[in-house]
Design a protein around this motif. Structure first.
Motif, short mmCIF file in Angstrom:
data_model
loop_
_atom_site.label_atom_id
_atom_site.label_comp_id
_atom_site.label_asym_id
_atom_site.label_seq_id
_atom_site.Cartn_x
_atom_site.Cartn_y
_atom_site.Cartn_z
N MET A 175 0.85 -1.20 0.00
CA MET A 175 0.00 0.00 0.00
C MET A 175 0.88 1.24 0.00
SD MET A 175 -3.39 -0.49 2.36
CE MET A 175 -2.73 -1.20 3.84
N SER A 176 0.33 2.31 -0.53
CA SER A 176 1.08 3.57 -0.51
C SER A 176 1.09 4.14 0.90
CB SER A 176 0.43 4.57 -1.47
OG SER A 176 -0.59 5.29 -0.83
N LYS A 177 1.94 5.08 1.15
CA LYS A 177 2.09 5.64 2.49
C LYS A 177 1.26 6.90 2.70
CE LYS A 177 5.33 2.83 4.03
NZ LYS A 177 4.86 1.69 4.73
N GLU A 178 0.43 7.23 1.74
CA GLU A 178 -0.27 8.50 1.81
C GLU A 178 -1.78 8.34 1.68
OE1 GLU A 178 1.30 11.76 2.05
OE2 GLU A 178 2.84 10.40 2.80
N LEU A 179 -2.34 7.33 2.29
CA LEU A 179 -3.77 7.05 2.12
C LEU A 179 -4.63 8.08 2.85
CD1 LEU A 179 -3.77 3.19 2.63
CD2 LEU A 179 -3.82 4.43 0.47
N VAL A 180 -5.71 8.48 2.17
CA VAL A 180 -6.73 9.33 2.77
C VAL A 180 -8.02 8.52 2.77
CG1 VAL A 180 -8.04 11.48 2.57
CG2 VAL A 180 -5.61 11.44 1.95
N ILE A 181 -8.55 8.27 3.96
CA ILE A 181 -9.74 7.43 4.11
C ILE A 181 -10.93 8.31 4.52
CG2 ILE A 181 -10.74 5.43 5.29
CD1 ILE A 181 -8.16 4.76 3.71
N LEU A 182 -12.06 8.12 3.85
CA LEU A 182 -13.30 8.79 4.24
C LEU A 182 -14.14 7.78 5.01
CD1 LEU A 182 -15.40 11.08 4.22
CD2 LEU A 182 -16.11 10.28 1.96
N ALA A 183 -14.36 8.05 6.29
CA ALA A 183 -15.20 7.20 7.14
C ALA A 183 -16.57 7.86 7.27
CB ALA A 183 -14.55 7.01 8.50
N VAL A 184 -17.62 7.12 6.91
CA VAL A 184 -18.98 7.67 6.91
C VAL A 184 -19.87 6.86 7.84
CG1 VAL A 184 -20.90 8.42 5.46
CG2 VAL A 184 -18.61 8.19 4.46
N ASP A 185 -20.32 7.51 8.92
CA ASP A 185 -21.20 6.83 9.88
C ASP A 185 -21.91 7.89 10.70
OD1 ASP A 185 -22.35 5.19 11.95
OD2 ASP A 185 -20.78 3.70 11.59
N ASP A 186 -23.22 7.73 10.91
CA ASP A 186 -23.96 8.70 11.72
C ASP A 186 -23.76 8.49 13.21
OD1 ASP A 186 -25.44 6.28 11.28
OD2 ASP A 186 -27.17 7.24 12.21
N ASP A 187 -23.20 7.36 13.60
CA ASP A 187 -22.94 7.06 15.00
C ASP A 187 -21.53 7.55 15.35
OD1 ASP A 187 -21.99 5.73 17.36
OD2 ASP A 187 -23.64 4.31 17.17
N LEU A 188 -21.46 8.59 16.19
CA LEU A 188 -20.17 9.21 16.51
C LEU A 188 -19.21 8.25 17.21
CD1 LEU A 188 -21.27 12.80 17.56
CD2 LEU A 188 -20.33 12.03 15.38
N ILE A 189 -19.74 7.34 18.00
CA ILE A 189 -18.88 6.37 18.69
C ILE A 189 -18.24 5.44 17.65
CG2 ILE A 189 -18.85 4.40 20.28
CD1 ILE A 189 -21.10 5.99 21.83
N ASN A 190 -19.04 4.95 16.71
CA ASN A 190 -18.49 4.11 15.63
C ASN A 190 -17.43 4.86 14.84
OD1 ASN A 190 -20.08 1.91 16.23
ND2 ASN A 190 -21.61 2.36 14.67
N LEU A 191 -17.70 6.13 14.56
CA LEU A 191 -16.76 6.95 13.79
C LEU A 191 -15.44 7.10 14.53
CD1 LEU A 191 -17.31 8.12 11.03
CD2 LEU A 191 -18.10 10.22 12.11
N LYS A 192 -15.51 7.37 15.82
CA LYS A 192 -14.28 7.54 16.61
C LYS A 192 -13.50 6.22 16.72
CE LYS A 192 -14.97 11.83 17.41
NZ LYS A 192 -14.49 12.68 16.33
N LEU A 193 -14.22 5.11 16.91
CA LEU A 193 -13.56 3.80 16.98
C LEU A 193 -12.87 3.48 15.65
CD1 LEU A 193 -16.22 1.63 18.85
CD2 LEU A 193 -13.93 2.20 19.66
N LEU A 194 -13.57 3.73 14.57
CA LEU A 194 -13.02 3.48 13.25
C LEU A 194 -11.78 4.33 13.01
CD1 LEU A 194 -13.76 1.70 10.87
CD2 LEU A 194 -15.22 3.55 10.01
N LYS A 195 -11.87 5.61 13.37
CA LYS A 195 -10.73 6.51 13.17
C LYS A 195 -9.52 6.06 13.99
CE LYS A 195 -9.37 11.31 12.88
NZ LYS A 195 -9.85 12.68 12.81
N SER A 196 -9.75 5.68 15.25
CA SER A 196 -8.62 5.26 16.08
C SER A 196 -8.01 3.96 15.54
CB SER A 196 -9.02 5.12 17.55
OG SER A 196 -9.88 4.04 17.74
N MET A 197 -8.84 3.07 15.02
CA MET A 197 -8.37 1.83 14.42
C MET A 197 -7.51 2.14 13.18
SD MET A 197 -10.93 -1.28 13.26
CE MET A 197 -12.03 -1.14 14.66
N LEU A 198 -8.01 3.03 12.34
CA LEU A 198 -7.34 3.38 11.09
C LEU A 198 -6.02 4.11 11.32
CD1 LEU A 198 -10.44 4.55 9.07
CD2 LEU A 198 -9.04 2.56 8.54
N MET A 199 -5.99 4.99 12.33
CA MET A 199 -4.79 5.80 12.54
C MET A 199 -3.61 4.99 13.08
SD MET A 199 -5.54 8.54 11.10
CE MET A 199 -4.00 9.39 11.39
N LYS A 200 -3.87 3.75 13.47
CA LYS A 200 -2.77 2.86 13.88
C LYS A 200 -2.01 2.33 12.68
CE LYS A 200 -5.05 1.50 18.13
NZ LYS A 200 -6.02 0.59 18.69
#
Length: 124
Positions: free
Chosen positions: A1-26
């Protein structure tokens, strides 16, 4: 994978969004995670930003649901190529999501190893 990925996470549940973001940022390959709380915002981001590598899309949302987002994205030749992984609790939407052009489908709760595997297969 490239080192410059930009991910769009779409979810109306803010808790899911935060969990997803913390997972992805690892993941060291991910440069940025953009958050959208509904499909309308997601489409606006996809159309305005040319650097989005992948969309993680919830199905059940207010304003514009994930299936409607798939229809819009897959009918626009400027953005049709963006890989989209659908994330949902509703197994019954899988066939419809894939028919509308989703590249992959994951059931919630999302496991980071499953998400990483799907992302890698789509972004190689």
């Amino acid at each position: 994978m490239s080192k410059e990925l930009v991910i769009l996470a779409v979810d109306d549940d803010l808790i899911n969004l935060k969990l997803l973001k913390s997972m992805l940022m690892k993941n060291p390959d991910i440069k940025e995670v953009i958050e959208a709380k509904n499909g309308e915002d997601a489409v606006a981001y996809i159309k305005s930003r040319k650097d989005i590598s992948l969309v993680l899309l919830d199905i059940i949302m207010p304003i514009m649901n994930g299936l409607e987002v798939l229809k819009v994205v897959r009918s626009d030749e400027n953005i049709v190529q963006i890989p989209i992984i659908v994330l949902t609790t509703d197994e019954t939407k899988k066939t419809e999501a894939l028919e509308l052009g989703a590249n992959s489908f994951l059931m919630k709760p999302i496991r980071s190893n499953e998400l990483a595997e799907r992302m890698e297969s789509l972004l190689v």
